[in-house]
Scaffold this active site. Structure first.
Site, PDB file in Angstrom:
ATOM      1  N   ASP A 172       0.988  -1.357  -0.025  1.00  0.00           N
ATOM      2  CA  ASP A 172       0.255  -0.274  -0.375  1.00  0.00           C
ATOM      3  C   ASP A 172       0.629   1.898  -0.519  1.00  0.00           C
ATOM      4  O   ASP A 172       1.679   1.471   0.700  1.00  0.00           O
ATOM      5  CB  ASP A 172      -0.771   0.209   0.731  1.00  0.00           C
ATOM      6  CG  ASP A 172      -0.602   0.083   2.436  1.00  0.00           C
ATOM      7  OD1 ASP A 172       0.890   0.791   2.523  1.00  0.00           O
ATOM      8  OD2 ASP A 172      -1.018  -0.092   3.507  1.00  0.00           O
ATOM      9  N   ILE A 173       0.020   2.247  -0.337  1.00  0.00           N
ATOM     10  CA  ILE A 173       0.617   3.548  -0.833  1.00  0.00           C
ATOM     11  C   ILE A 173       1.093   4.557   0.898  1.00  0.00           C
ATOM     12  O   ILE A 173      -0.216   4.321   1.824  1.00  0.00           O
ATOM     13  CB  ILE A 173       0.287   4.835  -1.341  1.00  0.00           C
ATOM     14  CG1 ILE A 173       0.307   3.936  -2.346  1.00  0.00           C
ATOM     15  CG2 ILE A 173       0.646   5.936  -1.089  1.00  0.00           C
ATOM     16  CD1 ILE A 173      -0.890   4.873  -3.601  1.00  0.00           C
ATOM     17  N   ASP A 189      -6.598  10.043  -6.723  1.00  0.00           N
ATOM     18  CA  ASP A 189      -7.192   9.014  -7.218  1.00  0.00           C
ATOM     19  C   ASP A 189      -6.189   9.003  -8.591  1.00  0.00           C
ATOM     20  O   ASP A 189      -5.804   8.065  -9.057  1.00  0.00           O
ATOM     21  CB  ASP A 189      -8.727   9.152  -7.430  1.00  0.00           C
ATOM     22  CG  ASP A 189      -9.968   8.639  -6.842  1.00  0.00           C
ATOM     23  OD1 ASP A 189      -9.371   8.553  -6.079  1.00  0.00           O
ATOM     24  OD2 ASP A 189     -10.973   9.459  -7.102  1.00  0.00           O
ATOM     25  N   GLU A 215      -5.926   2.169  -0.195  1.00  0.00           N
ATOM     26  CA  GLU A 215      -4.710   2.654  -1.633  1.00  0.00           C
ATOM     27  C   GLU A 215      -3.846   0.881  -1.214  1.00  0.00           C
ATOM     28  O   GLU A 215      -2.858   1.116  -1.239  1.00  0.00           O
ATOM     29  CB  GLU A 215      -4.202   3.492  -0.933  1.00  0.00           C
ATOM     30  CG  GLU A 215      -3.736   3.506   0.801  1.00  0.00           C
ATOM     31  CD  GLU A 215      -4.398   3.312   1.826  1.00  0.00           C
ATOM     32  OE1 GLU A 215      -4.241   3.282   3.093  1.00  0.00           O
ATOM     33  OE2 GLU A 215      -5.703   3.955   1.234  1.00  0.00           O
TER      34      GLU A 215
END
Length: 294
Positions: A172-173, A189, A215
């Site tokens: 994930d970010i 987005d 995310e």
């Protein structure tokens, strides 16, 4: 603003039904909420889109202006016109003030995305789009969680049966909430979409990239052993970190944290396999982020 103005009201939206040949429609493809798959039939009337109560299509989201855009028919074509909205109107990720719509165009109003369908067989195109929505994420075009769960179950059963390795990469970010809070959800987005576009360049046809939630993403690597899985994970970590993401003049450095799990004929369950990758992901995040653990 009264409470009535904040209520979601969508008109001219129908369930699955027969469309006459040659009609056009908009299909809601993102976000994947209760509205997904609903369509707005375009019958020649001018339709306004916005957050207010005095429009034809109401999208109750903060990123949408009260009167955001309108769809108008010009001859046998349809055009989208921005009405001076705060966050702009986009067609295929390009900001527009006015644009004639082509079959398959993606129209973004705030962070809501519609797909424009037209031509001689709208009904067939609509059913095809509904099918795609059951297996793909409308924003990133990665597969969705539902399809991932079906895919990983098949591949894990095959690995257990044949003794060949299978690796799951989960990432994930880092600090994605900070990005959203600082730059806005439209930027968030855009980063999600561009990130997947980068990673798609490294994913082979027999592998799977899917959006697991928010995310968080997964990549399934059939027949990849632990060493191969870690090499792949490090490759995408560098790919994301190497070049900042840009949107509307903002430049945002992004990193990802990654957890990996590998199995081969160990009779591990799907839930155990996912949990191992997820645990390693959070170990990476607790260990300083922007790293691979597996």
């Amino acid at each position: 603003m009264t409470s009535e103005e904040w209520k979601t009201r969508i008109t001219k939206v129908s369930a699955v039904s027969k469309l006459p040949e040659g009609d056009a429609c908009l299909v809601w493809v993102y976000p994947a909420d209760a509205e997904i798959g609903k369509r707005v039939e375009l019958d020649g009337e001018e339709l306004t889109i916005g957050r207010g109560s005095d429009v034809d299509i109401t999208i109750d989201r903060d990123s949408v202006s009260r009167r955001h855009a309108k769809i108008v028919q010009t001859g046998n074509q349809y055009a989208v016109i921005d009405l001076g909205s705060t966050n702009g109107t986009y067609v295929n990720d390009e900001p527009v003030s006015e644009r004639i719509l082509q079959d398959g165009d993606l129209v973004k109003i705030g962070n809501a995305i519609y797909k424009f369908l037209s031509g001689g067989n709208v009904e067939a195109a609509y059913y095809e789009e509904i099918y795609k929505l059951t297996i793909f994420d409308g924003l990133t075009q990665a597969h969705n969680k539902r399809y991932f769960m079906e895919f990983i179950e098949r591949e894990l059963a095959r690995a257990n049966r044949t003794g060949r390795p299978l690796t799951l990469v989960m990432f994930d970010i880092d600090h994605f909430k900070v990005i959203n809070d600082t730059h806005g959800h439209l930027t968030g987005d855009a980063i999600l979409k561009d990130l997947c576009a980068r990673i798609f360049t490294t994913v082979r046809k027999d592998e799977l990239l899917a959006r697991y939630g928010g995310e968080e993403f997964v990549v399934v690597l059939p027949e990849a052993d632990r060493e191969g899985g870690l090499e792949f994970a490090e490759r995408i970590r560098v790919l994301v970190e190497a070049q900042p993401f840009t949107f509307e003049g903002d430049t945002i450095p992004v990193t990802i944290s990654i957890g990996c799990a590998t199995t081969a004929s160990e009779n591990v369950s799907v839930s155990q396999f996912i949990k191992e990758a997820d645990d390693n992901l959070y170990t990476a995040k607790r260990g300083g982020r922007n790293k691979v653990v597996g």
